[in-house]
Scaffold this motif. Sequence first.
Motif, PDB file in Angstrom:
ATOM      1  N   TRP A 139       0.834  -1.197   0.000  1.00 23.59           N
ATOM      2  CA  TRP A 139       0.000   0.000   0.000  1.00 23.59           C
ATOM      3  C   TRP A 139       0.875   1.257   0.000  1.00 23.59           C
ATOM      4  CZ3 TRP A 139      -0.595   4.152   3.335  1.00 23.59           C
ATOM      5  CH2 TRP A 139      -1.692   4.981   3.089  1.00 23.59           C
ATOM      6  N   ARG A 140       1.919   1.248   0.825  1.00 30.74           N
ATOM      7  CA  ARG A 140       2.817   2.403   0.897  1.00 30.74           C
ATOM      8  C   ARG A 140       3.525   2.642  -0.427  1.00 30.74           C
ATOM      9  NH1 ARG A 140       5.342   1.082   6.814  1.00 30.74           N
ATOM     10  NH2 ARG A 140       3.659   2.007   8.020  1.00 30.74           N
ATOM     11  N   LEU A 141       3.935   1.565  -1.095  1.00 31.29           N
ATOM     12  CA  LEU A 141       4.581   1.693  -2.396  1.00 31.29           C
ATOM     13  C   LEU A 141       3.617   2.309  -3.408  1.00 31.29           C
ATOM     14  CD1 LEU A 141       6.924   1.218  -4.356  1.00 31.29           C
ATOM     15  CD2 LEU A 141       6.048  -1.109  -4.678  1.00 31.29           C
ATOM     16  N   GLU A 142       2.387   1.845  -3.414  1.00 37.78           N
ATOM     17  CA  GLU A 142       1.380   2.394  -4.328  1.00 37.78           C
ATOM     18  C   GLU A 142       1.176   3.886  -4.082  1.00 37.78           C
ATOM     19  OE1 GLU A 142      -3.410   2.027  -5.045  1.00 37.78           O
ATOM     20  OE2 GLU A 142      -2.343   0.263  -4.281  1.00 37.78           O
ATOM     21  N   GLN A 143       1.120   4.280  -2.814  1.00 38.14           N
ATOM     22  CA  GLN A 143       0.916   5.696  -2.489  1.00 38.14           C
ATOM     23  C   GLN A 143       2.143   6.528  -2.862  1.00 38.14           C
ATOM     24  OE1 GLN A 143      -2.211   5.968  -2.066  1.00 38.14           O
ATOM     25  NE2 GLN A 143      -2.247   3.776  -1.721  1.00 38.14           N
ATOM     26  N   LEU A 197      -3.822  13.040  -3.942  1.00 31.31           N
ATOM     27  CA  LEU A 197      -2.784  13.321  -2.954  1.00 31.31           C
ATOM     28  C   LEU A 197      -3.385  13.990  -1.722  1.00 31.31           C
ATOM     29  CD1 LEU A 197       0.218  12.735  -2.877  1.00 31.31           C
ATOM     30  CD2 LEU A 197       0.618  15.080  -3.544  1.00 31.31           C
ATOM     31  N   GLY A 198      -4.376  14.849  -1.925  1.00 32.48           N
ATOM     32  CA  GLY A 198      -5.073  15.471  -0.794  1.00 32.48           C
ATOM     33  C   GLY A 198      -5.743  14.432   0.089  1.00 32.48           C
ATOM     34  N   GLN A 199      -6.336  13.412  -0.539  1.00 35.26           N
ATOM     35  CA  GLN A 199      -6.951  12.325   0.230  1.00 35.26           C
ATOM     36  C   GLN A 199      -5.901  11.551   1.011  1.00 35.26           C
ATOM     37  OE1 GLN A 199      -8.987  10.118  -2.798  1.00 35.26           O
ATOM     38  NE2 GLN A 199     -10.768  11.470  -2.798  1.00 35.26           N
ATOM     39  N   LEU A 200      -4.740  11.335   0.407  1.00 30.12           N
ATOM     40  CA  LEU A 200      -3.662  10.631   1.105  1.00 30.12           C
ATOM     41  C   LEU A 200      -3.212  11.420   2.328  1.00 30.12           C
ATOM     42  CD1 LEU A 200      -1.391   9.381  -1.810  1.00 30.12           C
ATOM     43  CD2 LEU A 200      -2.844   8.022  -0.315  1.00 30.12           C
ATOM     44  N   ARG A 201      -3.050  12.717   2.169  1.00 33.49           N
ATOM     45  CA  ARG A 201      -2.609  13.545   3.298  1.00 33.49           C
ATOM     46  C   ARG A 201      -3.650  13.552   4.401  1.00 33.49           C
ATOM     47  NH1 ARG A 201      -0.187  16.889  -0.800  1.00 33.49           N
ATOM     48  NH2 ARG A 201       2.003  16.336  -0.828  1.00 33.49           N
ATOM     49  N   ALA A 202      -4.933  13.577   4.001  1.00 35.22           N
ATOM     50  CA  ALA A 202      -6.006  13.533   5.003  1.00 35.22           C
ATOM     51  C   ALA A 202      -5.974  12.215   5.774  1.00 35.22           C
ATOM     52  CB  ALA A 202      -7.354  13.721   4.324  1.00 35.22           C
ATOM     53  N   GLY A 229      -3.280  10.730   6.517  1.00 33.36           N
ATOM     54  CA  GLY A 229      -2.055  10.692   7.304  1.00 33.36           C
ATOM     55  C   GLY A 229      -0.808  10.349   6.528  1.00 33.36           C
ATOM     56  N   TRP A 230      -0.888  10.378   5.211  1.00 38.28           N
ATOM     57  CA  TRP A 230       0.322  10.118   4.417  1.00 38.28           C
ATOM     58  C   TRP A 230       1.351  11.165   4.801  1.00 38.28           C
ATOM     59  CZ3 TRP A 230       2.420   6.284   2.038  1.00 38.28           C
ATOM     60  CH2 TRP A 230       3.450   6.480   1.111  1.00 38.28           C
ATOM     61  N   PRO A 231       2.586  10.767   5.057  1.00 36.17           N
ATOM     62  CA  PRO A 231       3.568  11.671   5.652  1.00 36.17           C
ATOM     63  C   PRO A 231       4.188  12.708   4.724  1.00 36.17           C
ATOM     64  CG  PRO A 231       4.554   9.540   5.271  1.00 36.17           C
ATOM     65  CD  PRO A 231       3.091   9.412   4.937  1.00 36.17           C
ATOM     66  N   ALA A 232       3.837  12.731   3.483  1.00 33.82           N
ATOM     67  CA  ALA A 232       4.495  13.655   2.563  1.00 33.82           C
ATOM     68  C   ALA A 232       3.961  15.077   2.713  1.00 33.82           C
ATOM     69  CB  ALA A 232       4.300  13.193   1.133  1.00 33.82           C
ATOM     70  N   SER A 233       4.843  16.027   2.540  1.00 30.57           N
ATOM     71  CA  SER A 233       4.424  17.422   2.515  1.00 30.57           C
ATOM     72  C   SER A 233       4.470  17.901   1.067  1.00 30.57           C
ATOM     73  CB  SER A 233       5.360  18.276   3.371  1.00 30.57           C
ATOM     74  OG  SER A 233       6.621  18.368   2.757  1.00 30.57           O
TER      75      SER A 233
END
Length: 107
Positions: free
Chosen positions: A24-28, A77-82, A84-88
């Motif tokens: 999952w992390r690789l896909e993100q 990407l906004g959904q990922l950040r929401a 908790g995806w750690p990227a800024s």
Amino acid sequence: MTVEWLGKFRRERRVLARVRRAAWRLEQAERERAWALAAARGEKVSVRKVAEAAGLSPTRVHQLTKGTDLDTLDAALGQLRAAGWPASPEGPGRSSEPSACPSSQAS
């Protein structure tokens, strides 16, 4: 023998959960890279510079950015950040300065 089997089952379950999490992390991360490449191209950064920064060939950058919809990638990407995806948005260190990762260091 039952206790042994139960221990093996639990270890296997933990290992498989780790593999699913890594997948999952690789896909993100791939989705985030696609966004970053498309955003750079949208800002008219040269393909060669983008390729060098990403550690890719210019041909691969063209392949990855051809036909990409930046708005769709941005929403994903906004959904990922929401979630908790750690990227800024700015990248490592949350600044617009180049990162200090080994691949970006001068030899």
